[in-house]
Design an enzyme around this catalytic site. Structure first.
Site, mmCIF file in Angstrom:
data_model
loop_
_atom_site.group_PDB
_atom_site.id
_atom_site.type_symbol
_atom_site.label_atom_id
_atom_site.label_comp_id
_atom_site.label_asym_id
_atom_site.label_seq_id
_atom_site.Cartn_x
_atom_site.Cartn_y
_atom_site.Cartn_z
ATOM 1 N N GLY A 249 0.781 -1.231 0.000
ATOM 2 C CA GLY A 249 0.000 0.000 0.000
ATOM 3 C C GLY A 249 0.810 1.278 0.000
ATOM 4 O O GLY A 249 0.253 2.355 -0.223
ATOM 5 N N GLU A 291 4.159 -6.486 2.177
ATOM 6 C CA GLU A 291 4.067 -6.967 0.780
ATOM 7 C C GLU A 291 3.939 -5.814 -0.184
ATOM 8 O O GLU A 291 2.912 -5.659 -0.848
ATOM 9 C CB GLU A 291 2.802 -7.803 0.608
ATOM 10 N N CYS A 360 -11.370 1.076 -29.633
ATOM 11 C CA CYS A 360 -12.706 1.571 -29.960
ATOM 12 C C CYS A 360 -13.580 1.668 -28.720
ATOM 13 O O CYS A 360 -14.567 0.917 -28.562
ATOM 14 C CB CYS A 360 -13.349 0.658 -30.994
ATOM 15 N N TYR A 389 1.408 -2.177 -12.163
ATOM 16 C CA TYR A 389 0.028 -2.308 -12.638
ATOM 17 C C TYR A 389 -0.165 -1.729 -14.038
ATOM 18 O O TYR A 389 -1.187 -1.104 -14.330
ATOM 19 C CB TYR A 389 -0.954 -1.663 -11.631
HETATM 20 N N1 LLP Z 1 -0.667 -7.650 -0.985
HETATM 21 C C1 LLP Z 1 -1.887 -7.968 -1.418
HETATM 22 C C2 LLP Z 1 -2.592 -9.098 -0.838
HETATM 23 C C3 LLP Z 1 -2.476 -7.191 -2.436
HETATM 24 O O1 LLP Z 1 -3.697 -7.499 -2.871
HETATM 25 C C4 LLP Z 1 -1.764 -6.097 -2.999
HETATM 26 C C5 LLP Z 1 -2.371 -5.258 -4.039
HETATM 27 C C6 LLP Z 1 -0.469 -5.836 -2.526
HETATM 28 C C7 LLP Z 1 0.037 -6.629 -1.498
HETATM 29 C C8 LLP Z 1 0.407 -4.740 -3.095
HETATM 30 O O2 LLP Z 1 -0.132 -3.495 -2.933
HETATM 31 P P1 LLP Z 1 0.712 -2.181 -3.302
HETATM 32 O O3 LLP Z 1 1.916 -2.133 -2.389
HETATM 33 O O4 LLP Z 1 1.121 -2.283 -4.696
HETATM 34 O O5 LLP Z 1 -0.211 -1.072 -3.031
HETATM 35 N N2 LLP Z 1 -4.384 -2.164 -9.799
HETATM 36 C C9 LLP Z 1 -4.360 -1.105 -8.800
HETATM 37 C C10 LLP Z 1 -3.735 -1.567 -7.498
HETATM 38 C C11 LLP Z 1 -4.439 -2.757 -6.908
HETATM 39 C C12 LLP Z 1 -3.765 -3.297 -5.701
HETATM 40 C C13 LLP Z 1 -4.287 -4.670 -5.404
HETATM 41 N N3 LLP Z 1 -3.590 -5.347 -4.391
HETATM 42 C C14 LLP Z 1 -3.703 0.130 -9.404
HETATM 43 O O6 LLP Z 1 -3.397 0.115 -10.587
HETATM 44 O O7 LLP Z 1 -3.547 1.133 -8.700
#
Ligand code: LLP
Length: 436
Positions: A249, A291, A360, A389
């Site tokens: 996050g 994570e 499209c 992403y």
């Molecule tokens: N751990 C779990 C269980 C997750 O579901 C996620 C992301 C992460 C870790 C990593 O999160 P991060 O550190 O990247 O925030 N597609 C979206 C982001 C979706 C995140 C989903 N889960 C975007 O393009 O902003």
């Protein structure tokens, strides 16, 4: 050409008020040259930025706590070379599917460093995780139950939904009553009680409350919440957590002027809660697990595209080869990605335009009402923060092959880490069958 990866990408996005100027004219030239050599669309990743990001995060947390584990969230960018680079620096992996477990294993990550965190997984998929011998992070009690008769993972974790969460957009806020993820506090004791009855021996606890957050205090708040839950589980069931996983996050700046997350302060806030709550509730010294995806990888990569055509209706549309098929985030969440016309590094911003792709759909835009210099067909556009992403969420919609990915190594070599797809790739899984 040899380029030094950190020189072609800014860490903080700045842009003089009236100019398109990129980090430096030299950096802009490097990107144009890469686009000309490899073609577009092209994703260019800096290896040294990956290692900077990893060691900055690790260093910040290890300053305050002795037992820290970083599990890279493969979903953010699953290029095998990138996974390997992170694994080589000591990152574990967070996998959301059997294929991501395979990728982690292929990158040489030991099963004791892989966490499987699926949601709404089939029994077959959960069994895959079980047989792979990795820790499983269950998203619901029923997911644990669905393995009954097959066995119990060596290390069992459940995902807590603490009842609140925060993300940059509603679509990436991952806990709270409307979220499909995790187990609410009211049911989490039942989950661990069941696992204990089923002879699970080793335990951890996990949460992931939202993505792209740059507020250090928020991470302190969610940490304190999960430790309070771990404390209840310990006092009522006698279960000791080997690890407490605060999820990912950690955000990055996407808009000019936004500040990077203060990772030192974030680590301090998290570790303060971690240490004080662990001591207060007698939780021992669980491993502090996280994570991250975006923080490690978003700003390591630039997406290069070419302007195909400029249309001047009531609005100006700058048509490129990088539409929502490749960069979905603006269409899906309204996300902002900074972009520069790198073929015109010093030009004045002169037009306001929507930057669109070739798909499209009317949602096919990567920027709306964006100030740009005058552009023409053939100009090269560089989109920032394309490491997380982007490729992973891309599609072949409208018959568009996925792009090439190039890694700029620490010594400045350019390595193709994924070749461009061809039309033949698009058809490779289908079959023409006789009708009737
Ligand atoms: N751990 C779990 C269980 C997750 O579901 C996620 C992301 C992460 C870790 C990593 O999160 P991060 O550190 O990247 O925030 N597609 C979206 C982001 C979706 C995140 C989903 N889960 C975007 O393009 O902003």
């Amino acid at each position: 050409m040899r380029i030094h990866s950190d020189e072609f990408m800014p860490r903080e996005l700045k842009r003089p008020a009236h100019s398109n100027s990129y980090e430096s004219v030299a950096a802009a030239h490097e990107l144009v040259s890469l686009a000309r050599t490899h073609g577009t669309p092209l994703l260019v990743t800096s290896q040294s930025r990956i290692s900077d990001n990893f060691y900055r995060l690790k260093g910040a947390f290890e300053k305050h706590y002795g037992d820290v584990a970083i599990k890279y969230a493969i979903k953010a960018n699953s290029n095998p070379s990138i996974i390997k680079i992170l694994a080589g620096m000591g990152a574990g992996m967070d996998a959301s599917s059997p294929a991501e477990i395979d990728l982690a294993v292929m990158a040489g990550v030991g099963k004791d460093r892989i966490m499987f965190s699926p949601n709404y997984a089939s029994r077959t998929e959960l069994e895959y995780g079980l047989n792979a011998g990795v820790a499983i992070n269950f998203d619901d009690i029923g997911q644990f139950e669905s393995l009954s008769g097959s066995g119990v993972p060596g290390l069992v974790s459940f995902r807590l939904n603490p009842g609140f969460g925060k993300g940059e957009f509603p679509g990436i806020t991952l806990s709270g009553p409307d979220s499909k993820f995790g187990i609410p506090e009211s049911r989490i004791l039942d989950a661990y009680a069941l696992a204990k009855d089923c002879a699970a021996k080793r335990f951890g606890i996990h949460m992931m409350c939202g993505s792209n957050v740059r507020d250090p205090e928020y991470f302190g708040i969610i940490t304190s919440k999960i430790l309070e839950t771990a404390a209840r589980i310990k006092s009522e069931l006698g279960i000791r957590m080997e690890f407490v996983d605060i999820g990912g996050g950690f955000g990055v700046p996407y808009r000019p002027g936004e500040k990077p997350i203060d990772i030192e302060k974030t680590a301090e806030m998290v570790a303060k809660e971690f240490k004080s709550k662990s001591a207060e509730y007698g939780l021992g010294k669980p491993q502090l697990m996280m994570e991250p995806g975006r923080y490690l990888i978003a700003d390591t990569t630039v997406l290069l595209g070419t302007v195909n055509h400029v249309k001047r209706n009531e609005k100006i549309f700058v048509g490129t080869d990088i539409g929502m098929n490749l960069l979905l985030r603006p269409a899906l969440y309204g996300a902002y990605h900074e972009l520069y016309v790198v073929t015109r590094p010093d030009a004045r911003l002169a037009i306001t335009a929507d930057v669109v792709g070739e798909v499209c759909e009317n949602t096919d835009a990567i920027a709306r009402d964006r100030r740009l210099p005058e552009v023409l067909a053939g100009d090269v556009i560089a989109v920032m923060n394309a490491g997380a992403y982007v490729y992973g969420m891309s599609s072949q919609y409208n018959g568009r092959p996925r792009p090439e990915e190039v890694l700029i190594t620490q010594s400045g070599k350019q390595l193709v880490i994924r070749r461009r797809e061809t039309s033949a790739d698009l058809m490779s899984t289908a079959r023409f069958t006789e009708q009737g």
